[in-house]
Write a protein that holds these residues in place. Structure first.
Motif, mmCIF file in Angstrom:
data_model
loop_
_atom_site.group_PDB
_atom_site.id
_atom_site.type_symbol
_atom_site.label_atom_id
_atom_site.label_comp_id
_atom_site.label_asym_id
_atom_site.label_seq_id
_atom_site.Cartn_x
_atom_site.Cartn_y
_atom_site.Cartn_z
ATOM 1 N N SER A 43 -40.878 34.450 -57.290
ATOM 2 C CA SER A 43 -39.629 35.050 -57.732
ATOM 3 C C SER A 43 -39.332 36.275 -56.870
ATOM 4 C CB SER A 43 -39.719 35.441 -59.208
ATOM 5 O OG SER A 43 -40.731 36.398 -59.396
ATOM 6 N N SER A 44 -38.048 36.493 -56.642
ATOM 7 C CA SER A 44 -37.679 37.657 -55.850
ATOM 8 C C SER A 44 -37.387 38.816 -56.797
ATOM 9 C CB SER A 44 -36.466 37.341 -54.987
ATOM 10 O OG SER A 44 -35.389 36.977 -55.816
ATOM 11 N N PHE A 45 -37.340 39.996 -56.227
ATOM 12 C CA PHE A 45 -37.026 41.177 -57.018
ATOM 13 C C PHE A 45 -35.506 41.341 -57.071
ATOM 14 C CE2 PHE A 45 -41.268 42.421 -55.284
ATOM 15 C CZ PHE A 45 -41.936 42.478 -56.494
ATOM 16 N N PRO A 46 -34.996 41.915 -58.163
ATOM 17 C CA PRO A 46 -33.559 42.171 -58.213
ATOM 18 C C PRO A 46 -33.151 43.154 -57.113
ATOM 19 C CG PRO A 46 -34.655 42.933 -60.233
ATOM 20 C CD PRO A 46 -35.702 42.337 -59.360
ATOM 21 N N GLU A 47 -31.882 43.098 -56.745
ATOM 22 C CA GLU A 47 -31.387 43.972 -55.682
ATOM 23 C C GLU A 47 -31.474 45.440 -56.085
ATOM 24 O OE1 GLU A 47 -27.248 44.389 -53.274
ATOM 25 O OE2 GLU A 47 -27.934 42.347 -53.734
ATOM 26 N N ARG A 48 -31.217 45.696 -57.369
ATOM 27 C CA ARG A 48 -31.318 47.064 -57.879
ATOM 28 C C ARG A 48 -32.262 47.076 -59.076
ATOM 29 N NH1 ARG A 48 -28.300 51.000 -56.729
ATOM 30 N NH2 ARG A 48 -28.349 51.858 -58.840
ATOM 31 N N ILE A 49 -33.088 48.113 -59.149
ATOM 32 C CA ILE A 49 -34.003 48.238 -60.287
ATOM 33 C C ILE A 49 -33.934 49.668 -60.793
ATOM 34 C CG2 ILE A 49 -36.413 48.179 -61.059
ATOM 35 C CD1 ILE A 49 -37.004 46.075 -59.000
ATOM 36 N N GLU A 50 -33.814 49.803 -62.098
ATOM 37 C CA GLU A 50 -33.957 51.101 -62.738
ATOM 38 C C GLU A 50 -34.741 50.863 -64.014
ATOM 39 O OE1 GLU A 50 -30.874 54.295 -62.761
ATOM 40 O OE2 GLU A 50 -30.970 53.987 -64.943
ATOM 41 N N LEU A 51 -35.907 51.485 -64.103
ATOM 42 C CA LEU A 51 -36.777 51.317 -65.261
ATOM 43 C C LEU A 51 -36.851 52.643 -66.003
ATOM 44 C CD1 LEU A 51 -39.736 49.475 -63.469
ATOM 45 C CD2 LEU A 51 -37.716 48.465 -64.541
ATOM 46 N N THR A 52 -36.756 52.587 -67.322
ATOM 47 C CA THR A 52 -36.855 53.806 -68.108
ATOM 48 C C THR A 52 -37.962 53.654 -69.138
ATOM 49 O OG1 THR A 52 -35.188 52.997 -69.645
ATOM 50 C CG2 THR A 52 -34.410 54.406 -67.862
ATOM 51 N N GLY A 53 -38.602 54.763 -69.439
ATOM 52 C CA GLY A 53 -39.651 54.785 -70.439
ATOM 53 C C GLY A 53 -40.559 55.964 -70.206
ATOM 54 N N GLU A 54 -41.289 56.358 -71.228
ATOM 55 C CA GLU A 54 -42.274 57.451 -71.120
ATOM 56 C C GLU A 54 -41.622 58.743 -70.625
ATOM 57 O OE1 GLU A 54 -45.970 57.131 -71.197
ATOM 58 O OE2 GLU A 54 -46.045 55.007 -71.652
ATOM 59 N N GLY A 55 -40.330 58.936 -70.894
ATOM 60 C CA GLY A 55 -39.648 60.149 -70.446
ATOM 61 C C GLY A 55 -39.306 60.144 -68.972
ATOM 62 N N LEU A 56 -39.341 58.968 -68.339
ATOM 63 C CA LEU A 56 -39.057 58.859 -66.905
ATOM 64 C C LEU A 56 -37.932 57.869 -66.647
ATOM 65 C CD1 LEU A 56 -42.662 58.492 -65.429
ATOM 66 C CD2 LEU A 56 -41.310 60.584 -65.638
ATOM 67 N N VAL A 57 -37.307 58.032 -65.495
ATOM 68 C CA VAL A 57 -36.417 57.027 -64.931
ATOM 69 C C VAL A 57 -36.968 56.709 -63.543
ATOM 70 C CG1 VAL A 57 -34.074 56.473 -64.168
ATOM 71 C CG2 VAL A 57 -34.421 57.913 -66.201
ATOM 72 N N LEU A 58 -37.390 55.462 -63.356
ATOM 73 C CA LEU A 58 -37.857 54.995 -62.053
ATOM 74 C C LEU A 58 -36.680 54.271 -61.424
ATOM 75 C CD1 LEU A 58 -41.340 53.519 -63.089
ATOM 76 C CD2 LEU A 58 -40.740 55.889 -62.512
ATOM 77 N N ARG A 59 -36.275 54.728 -60.244
ATOM 78 C CA ARG A 59 -35.065 54.183 -59.633
ATOM 79 C C ARG A 59 -35.255 53.943 -58.144
ATOM 80 N NH1 ARG A 59 -33.260 57.913 -56.330
ATOM 81 N NH2 ARG A 59 -33.372 60.127 -56.843
ATOM 82 N N ASP A 60 -34.312 53.173 -57.596
ATOM 83 C CA ASP A 60 -34.340 52.904 -56.160
ATOM 84 C C ASP A 60 -34.190 54.202 -55.366
ATOM 85 O OD1 ASP A 60 -34.460 50.059 -56.401
ATOM 86 O OD2 ASP A 60 -32.322 50.041 -56.869
ATOM 87 N N TRP A 61 -34.845 54.247 -54.214
ATOM 88 C CA TRP A 61 -34.633 55.326 -53.252
ATOM 89 C C TRP A 61 -33.241 55.154 -52.644
ATOM 90 C CZ3 TRP A 61 -37.702 59.393 -52.937
ATOM 91 C CH2 TRP A 61 -39.053 59.283 -53.270
ATOM 92 N N THR A 62 -32.587 56.258 -52.345
ATOM 93 C CA THR A 62 -31.266 56.209 -51.710
ATOM 94 C C THR A 62 -31.225 57.178 -50.533
ATOM 95 O OG1 THR A 62 -30.292 58.011 -52.997
ATOM 96 C CG2 THR A 62 -30.210 55.791 -53.983
ATOM 97 N N GLU A 63 -30.152 57.097 -49.757
ATOM 98 C CA GLU A 63 -29.959 58.031 -48.641
ATOM 99 C C GLU A 63 -29.970 59.481 -49.132
ATOM 100 O OE1 GLU A 63 -28.465 55.125 -48.851
ATOM 101 O OE2 GLU A 63 -28.856 54.197 -46.896
ATOM 102 N N GLU A 64 -29.491 59.713 -50.356
ATOM 103 C CA GLU A 64 -29.461 61.089 -50.885
ATOM 104 C C GLU A 64 -30.865 61.665 -51.070
ATOM 105 O OE1 GLU A 64 -27.319 58.581 -52.609
ATOM 106 O OE2 GLU A 64 -26.048 59.217 -50.936
ATOM 107 N N ASP A 65 -31.888 60.817 -51.095
ATOM 108 C CA ASP A 65 -33.263 61.288 -51.286
ATOM 109 C C ASP A 65 -33.954 61.676 -49.988
ATOM 110 O OD1 ASP A 65 -33.214 60.750 -54.088
ATOM 111 O OD2 ASP A 65 -33.620 58.637 -53.669
ATOM 112 N N LEU A 66 -33.346 61.356 -48.853
ATOM 113 C CA LEU A 66 -34.041 61.548 -47.571
ATOM 114 C C LEU A 66 -34.506 62.996 -47.376
ATOM 115 C CD1 LEU A 66 -31.838 59.286 -45.275
ATOM 116 C CD2 LEU A 66 -34.178 58.832 -46.067
ATOM 117 N N ALA A 67 -33.680 63.954 -47.727
ATOM 118 C CA ALA A 67 -34.035 65.364 -47.517
ATOM 119 C C ALA A 67 -35.209 65.802 -48.387
ATOM 120 C CB ALA A 67 -32.823 66.264 -47.782
#
Length: 180
Positions: free
Chosen positions: A6-30
């Motif tokens: 199975s392939s992974f979805p194009e976008r993933i955002e997981l929430t739980g345990e007080g966290l949001v796990l999200r895709d890296w973006t260009e805004e994160d480069l710095a």
């Protein structure tokens, strides 16, 4: 469907345990160099060192390539979907569904790695139908051994994995967490 096809979805955002796990973006480069350009991360992980702007771009590209290949997912660890505090990775390997992580030095001591590992393990069990997730750690990496223990993993009775990374030999122990 087998968990290896199975392939992974194009976008993933997981929430739980007080966290949001999200895709890296260009805004994160710095923000990436302050998270990853550190002696601990250079020593214990395969992440490139020194970690600069070019390394940030290469990591973002690699994350997207691995996702497209269905090999791995690399997600930013955040509290609210905003500023990245570290990274959690889920990789399909011959040994099993492996999780890895790195938390920026300024953000350690908050349980981020433990919580991110638990959220990623739940994703692997629920969405990928994994029976077990693993962590591959060096016994000397006390912080990672503590993460494994706190996240409910147990040391597996399997042969150690040996190799060399950045000119340094390593011996990895395999820790496992089974689906309930």
């Amino acid at each position: 469907m087998s968990s290896n096809t199975s392939s992974f979805p194009e976008r993933i955002e997981l929430t739980g345990e007080g966290l949001v796990l999200r895709d890296w973006t260009e805004e994160d480069l710095a923000a990436m160099p302050e998270l990853f350009d550190h002696p601990d991360i250079a020593y214990w992980t395969p992440i490139v060192s020194p970690f600069d702007e070019a390394a940030s771009l290469a990591r973002l590209d690699r994350a997207r390539q691995l996702r497209a290949e269905g090999t791995a997912v690399l997600l930013a660890i955040t509290l609210d979907g905003g500023a990245p505090l570290g990274e959690v990775m889920l990789r399909r390997s011959p040994e099993g569904t492996e999780i890895g992580y790195a938390v920026g030095p300024a953000h350690r001591g908050q349980g981020l790695a433990v919580r991110a590992v638990r959220v990623m393990a739940a994703y692997a069990f629920e969405e990928l139908a994994a029976d077990r997730v693993i962590l591959e750690l060096e016994a000397e990496n006390a912080a990672s051994v503590a993460v494994a223990t706190k996240a409910g993993f147990a040391l597996l009775d399997v042969p150690p994995i040996t190799g060399e990374e950045k000119g340094r030999p390593f011996v990895l122990q395999t820790w496992g967490l089974d689906r309930l």
